[in-house]
Design an enzyme around this catalytic site. Structure first.
Site, mmCIF file in Angstrom:
data_model
loop_
_atom_site.group_PDB
_atom_site.id
_atom_site.type_symbol
_atom_site.label_atom_id
_atom_site.label_comp_id
_atom_site.label_asym_id
_atom_site.label_seq_id
_atom_site.Cartn_x
_atom_site.Cartn_y
_atom_site.Cartn_z
ATOM 1 C CB THR A 52 44.923 40.900 32.197
ATOM 2 O OG1 THR A 52 43.756 41.163 31.171
ATOM 3 C CG2 THR A 52 45.142 43.113 32.242
ATOM 4 C CG ASP A 53 43.169 38.183 27.937
ATOM 5 O OD1 ASP A 53 43.135 39.109 28.941
ATOM 6 O OD2 ASP A 53 42.539 37.483 27.336
ATOM 7 C CD GLU A 54 40.071 42.735 30.844
ATOM 8 O OE1 GLU A 54 39.931 44.495 30.283
ATOM 9 O OE2 GLU A 54 39.591 42.517 30.687
ATOM 10 C CE1 TYR B 228 42.427 44.914 36.036
ATOM 11 C CE2 TYR B 228 41.326 44.173 33.385
ATOM 12 C CZ TYR B 228 42.525 43.862 34.853
ATOM 13 O OH TYR B 228 43.278 43.008 35.356
ATOM 14 C CE LYS C 290 47.089 43.651 35.805
ATOM 15 N NZ LYS C 290 47.688 42.950 36.667
HETATM 16 P P1 NAD Z 1 41.079 40.246 42.717
HETATM 17 O O1 NAD Z 1 39.615 40.868 42.767
HETATM 18 O O2 NAD Z 1 40.320 38.651 42.853
HETATM 19 O O3 NAD Z 1 41.573 40.778 44.195
HETATM 20 C C1 NAD Z 1 42.728 41.286 44.417
HETATM 21 C C2 NAD Z 1 42.931 40.947 45.599
HETATM 22 O O4 NAD Z 1 44.146 42.133 45.873
HETATM 23 C C3 NAD Z 1 41.801 41.452 46.699
HETATM 24 O O5 NAD Z 1 42.478 40.351 47.822
HETATM 25 C C4 NAD Z 1 42.185 42.088 46.861
HETATM 26 O O6 NAD Z 1 42.006 42.950 48.621
HETATM 27 C C5 NAD Z 1 43.661 42.832 46.945
HETATM 28 N N1 NAD Z 1 43.812 44.370 47.395
HETATM 29 C C6 NAD Z 1 43.452 44.935 46.233
HETATM 30 N N2 NAD Z 1 43.936 46.673 46.282
HETATM 31 C C7 NAD Z 1 45.133 46.228 47.280
HETATM 32 C C8 NAD Z 1 45.718 46.994 47.650
HETATM 33 N N3 NAD Z 1 46.322 48.362 47.598
HETATM 34 N N4 NAD Z 1 46.976 46.319 48.551
HETATM 35 C C9 NAD Z 1 46.804 45.255 48.885
HETATM 36 N N5 NAD Z 1 45.815 44.701 48.460
HETATM 37 C C10 NAD Z 1 44.884 45.084 47.177
HETATM 38 O O7 NAD Z 1 41.555 39.949 41.958
HETATM 39 P P2 NAD Z 1 42.274 38.361 40.565
HETATM 40 O O8 NAD Z 1 41.059 38.581 39.918
HETATM 41 O O9 NAD Z 1 42.126 37.303 41.815
HETATM 42 O O10 NAD Z 1 42.983 39.167 40.133
HETATM 43 C C11 NAD Z 1 44.554 38.855 40.355
HETATM 44 C C12 NAD Z 1 45.452 40.012 39.257
HETATM 45 O O11 NAD Z 1 45.862 38.877 38.474
HETATM 46 C C13 NAD Z 1 44.898 41.091 39.159
HETATM 47 O O12 NAD Z 1 45.980 41.475 38.759
HETATM 48 C C14 NAD Z 1 44.089 41.254 37.392
HETATM 49 O O13 NAD Z 1 44.666 42.650 37.121
HETATM 50 C C15 NAD Z 1 45.441 39.719 37.356
HETATM 51 N N6 NAD Z 1 44.671 38.614 35.885
HETATM 52 C C16 NAD Z 1 42.787 38.741 36.540
HETATM 53 C C17 NAD Z 1 42.417 37.814 35.769
HETATM 54 C C18 NAD Z 1 41.416 37.801 35.744
HETATM 55 O O14 NAD Z 1 40.609 36.888 35.058
HETATM 56 N N7 NAD Z 1 40.197 37.396 37.316
HETATM 57 C C19 NAD Z 1 43.521 37.626 34.133
HETATM 58 C C20 NAD Z 1 44.040 37.592 34.093
HETATM 59 C C21 NAD Z 1 45.293 38.438 35.276
HETATM 60 O O1 TDX Z 2 27.103 40.998 33.268
HETATM 61 C C1 TDX Z 2 27.496 40.642 33.144
HETATM 62 N N1 TDX Z 2 27.301 40.691 31.272
HETATM 63 C C2 TDX Z 2 28.163 40.795 30.439
HETATM 64 O O2 TDX Z 2 28.018 40.107 29.143
HETATM 65 C C3 TDX Z 2 29.129 41.051 33.361
HETATM 66 C C4 TDX Z 2 30.009 41.083 34.233
HETATM 67 C C5 TDX Z 2 30.103 40.736 32.016
HETATM 68 N N2 TDX Z 2 29.838 40.466 30.530
HETATM 69 C C6 TDX Z 2 30.482 40.419 29.547
HETATM 70 C C7 TDX Z 2 31.601 40.904 29.127
HETATM 71 C C8 TDX Z 2 32.313 40.417 29.149
HETATM 72 O O3 TDX Z 2 32.859 40.752 27.473
HETATM 73 O O4 TDX Z 2 30.926 39.519 29.986
HETATM 74 C C9 TDX Z 2 32.609 39.656 29.411
HETATM 75 C C10 TDX Z 2 33.311 39.227 30.675
HETATM 76 O O5 TDX Z 2 33.165 39.720 31.281
HETATM 77 P P1 TDX Z 2 34.185 39.824 33.271
HETATM 78 O O6 TDX Z 2 33.944 38.562 33.675
HETATM 79 O O7 TDX Z 2 33.716 41.066 33.922
HETATM 80 O O8 TDX Z 2 35.385 40.631 32.122
HETATM 81 P P2 TDX Z 2 36.424 40.843 31.790
HETATM 82 O O9 TDX Z 2 36.101 42.348 31.694
HETATM 83 O O10 TDX Z 2 36.473 39.976 30.745
HETATM 84 O O11 TDX Z 2 37.942 41.077 32.472
HETATM 85 C C11 TDX Z 2 38.481 40.049 32.986
HETATM 86 O O12 TDX Z 2 39.204 39.324 32.570
HETATM 87 C C12 TDX Z 2 40.724 39.897 32.009
HETATM 88 C C13 TDX Z 2 38.421 39.448 34.813
HETATM 89 O O13 TDX Z 2 37.308 40.619 35.058
HETATM 90 C C14 TDX Z 2 40.004 40.478 34.870
HETATM 91 O O14 TDX Z 2 40.590 41.300 35.443
HETATM 92 C C15 TDX Z 2 41.099 39.721 34.158
HETATM 93 O O15 TDX Z 2 42.802 40.679 33.420
#
Ligand code: NAD
Ligand code: TDX
Length: 350
Positions: free
Chosen positions: A133-135, A159, A163
């Site tokens: 992630t960018d975070e 988190y 990561k």
């Molecule tokens: P998500 O929470 O939707 O899915 C995570 C999946 O991992 C779930 O199906 C869960 O059951 C599984 N999981 C959790 N713990 C586990 C374990 N111990 N063993 C096996 N499986 C397990 O997450 P997502 O949003 O799809 O993100 C997927 C990946 O991409 C993550 O590594 C996250 O850090 C990364 N990522 C997400 C975003 C975003 O915006 N969502 C952005 C950049 C990177």
């Molecule tokens: O109810 C809300 N109100 C609100 O203002 C929620 C859930 C979020 N927010 C804000 C917080 C953040 O500035 O919106 C922005 C986005 O929040 P999230 O959807 O929780 O995302 P973020 O915290 O940016 O992280 C996401 O992007 C990077 C993913 O959850 C991560 O898994 C990924 O790595």
């Protein structure tokens, strides 16, 4: 040939598997623990497809990973499995350390042993793609230039720290053991199948129900958004053509303030699901308490990915957002099941 995907029942992993199987006959072994975030409906369309093999398992269990690698002999591992929600990491960081750091360590150890058993040619072709992630780069101020792969790693939430820890381990396994790893750091994803605790689905669902839409603080925090299908295309490219040992930032370079994004979503819901009483959903936006340590702004340059691998995002944000809102309106059963899973998870942690 086979690839192993971890976390393939979650948002991005499931989209990746659907895209993969739509483009290739190569089988996918999907290892997922089915936490609250793993949604059975994400995989239901694949039941009966012999190319998809689901294994309910846990990356915290190193022996199980050894067995899977021995039995299925994948040519690559694409590692999505993680605890992914920042707010949950603030309420309870421990699970994030065990899954994101220790789980990734287990996977790397198993991959190292497995890679050592491959004969010369398959060993050279093996790849371990770590999805991050960018975070990990921390927060930007309004005038700062976007993150690049050279930015300092400075995570601010449990988190992002977990990561970043996993990213460092992946790097170390390349430099120390020669494991052919690739790391991608991507911006905020949006699209179908995103769990309704994340911002965009929260806004869609609250707006649809005419409930207050929670905006942390003044809503001026900025996120950089990419459609999940564009992220998946980047991952396929990095897996096939990326240079082992390299980090690739993935971004559609699309910054939005939360307040502006939430307003646009409310307007889109008004268009796609007009209220018979004529109520306007943007009036539902409600300022709530800020997230502790809330990163102000993320923005990332995708120059390396563009210039070395020729990647470009294909979707405009306006189109992607409209299609995403439409997907949530069309998939009420999926949403109901996700909300039930979320309610159970919240009850367990209360
Ligand atoms: P998500 O929470 O939707 O899915 C995570 C999946 O991992 C779930 O199906 C869960 O059951 C599984 N999981 C959790 N713990 C586990 C374990 N111990 N063993 C096996 N499986 C397990 O997450 P997502 O949003 O799809 O993100 C997927 C990946 O991409 C993550 O590594 C996250 O850090 C990364 N990522 C997400 C975003 C975003 O915006 N969502 C952005 C950049 C990177
Ligand atoms: O109810 C809300 N109100 C609100 O203002 C929620 C859930 C979020 N927010 C804000 C917080 C953040 O500035 O919106 C922005 C986005 O929040 P999230 O959807 O929780 O995302 P973020 O915290 O940016 O992280 C996401 O992007 C990077 C993913 O959850 C991560 O898994 C990924 O790595």
């Amino acid at each position: 040939m086979t690839i192993l995907v971890t976390g393939g029942a979650g948002f991005i992993g499931a989209n990746f598997i659907h895209d993969w199987l739509a483009r290739s006959d190569e089988a996918v072994v999907n290892l997922d623990r089915m936490t609250y975030a793993g949604h059975p409906g994400n995989l239901s369309a694949l039941s009966g497809d012999p190319r998809h093999r689901f294994i309910k398992g846990d990356i915290r269990d190193g022996e199980q990973i050894d067995t899977i690698l021995r039995e299925h002999r994948p040519r690559a591992i694409v590692h999505f499995a993680a605890e992914s929600h920042v707010d949950r990491s603030i309420a309870g960081p421990e699970a994030f350390v065990f899954t994101n750091v220790v789980g990734t360590f287990n996977l790397l150890e198993a991959a190292r042993a497995y890679h050592g058993t491959l004969a010369d040619e398959p060993a050279a072709g093996f790849r371990f793609l770590h999805v991050s992630t960018d975070e990990v780069y921390g927060a930007l101020q309004a005038d700062d230039p976007p993150f690049t792969e050279a930015s300092i790693v400075a995570p601010n939430s449990p988190y992002s720290a977990s990561k970043a820890g996993s990213d460092h381990l992946v790097r170390a396994y390349f430099h120390t053991y020669g494991l052919p790893v690739l790391t991608s750091n991507c911006t905020n994803n949006y699209g179908p199948r995103q769990f309704p605790e994340k911002f965009i689905p929260v806004v869609i669902e609250r707006a649809l129900a005419f409930e207050p839409v929670p905006i942390y603080a003044d809503g001026k925090n900025v996120r950089d958004w990419i459609h999940v299908a564009d992220h998946c295309a980047a991952l396929r490219l990095i897996l096939e053509r990326g240079e082992p040992g390299t980090v690739y930032n993935v971004s559609a370079e699309c910054e939005r303030r939360n307040i502006d994004l939430a307003t646009a979503i409310c307007d889109c819901v008004d268009t796609l699901a007009p209220d018979p009483q004529g109520r306007i959903r943007r009036t539902l936006l409600t300022r709530v308490a800020d997230r502790p340590g809330h990163d102000f702004r993320y923005a990332m340059s995708a120059a390396r990915l563009r210039e070395t691998l020729g990647w470009r995002p294909e979707r405009s944000f306006a189109d992607g957002l409209r299609q995403t809102v439409a997907w949530y309106l069309d998939n009420r059963q999926w949403v109901a099941e996700a909300q039930a899973r979320l309610a159970c998870a919240l009850a367990e942690t209360a």
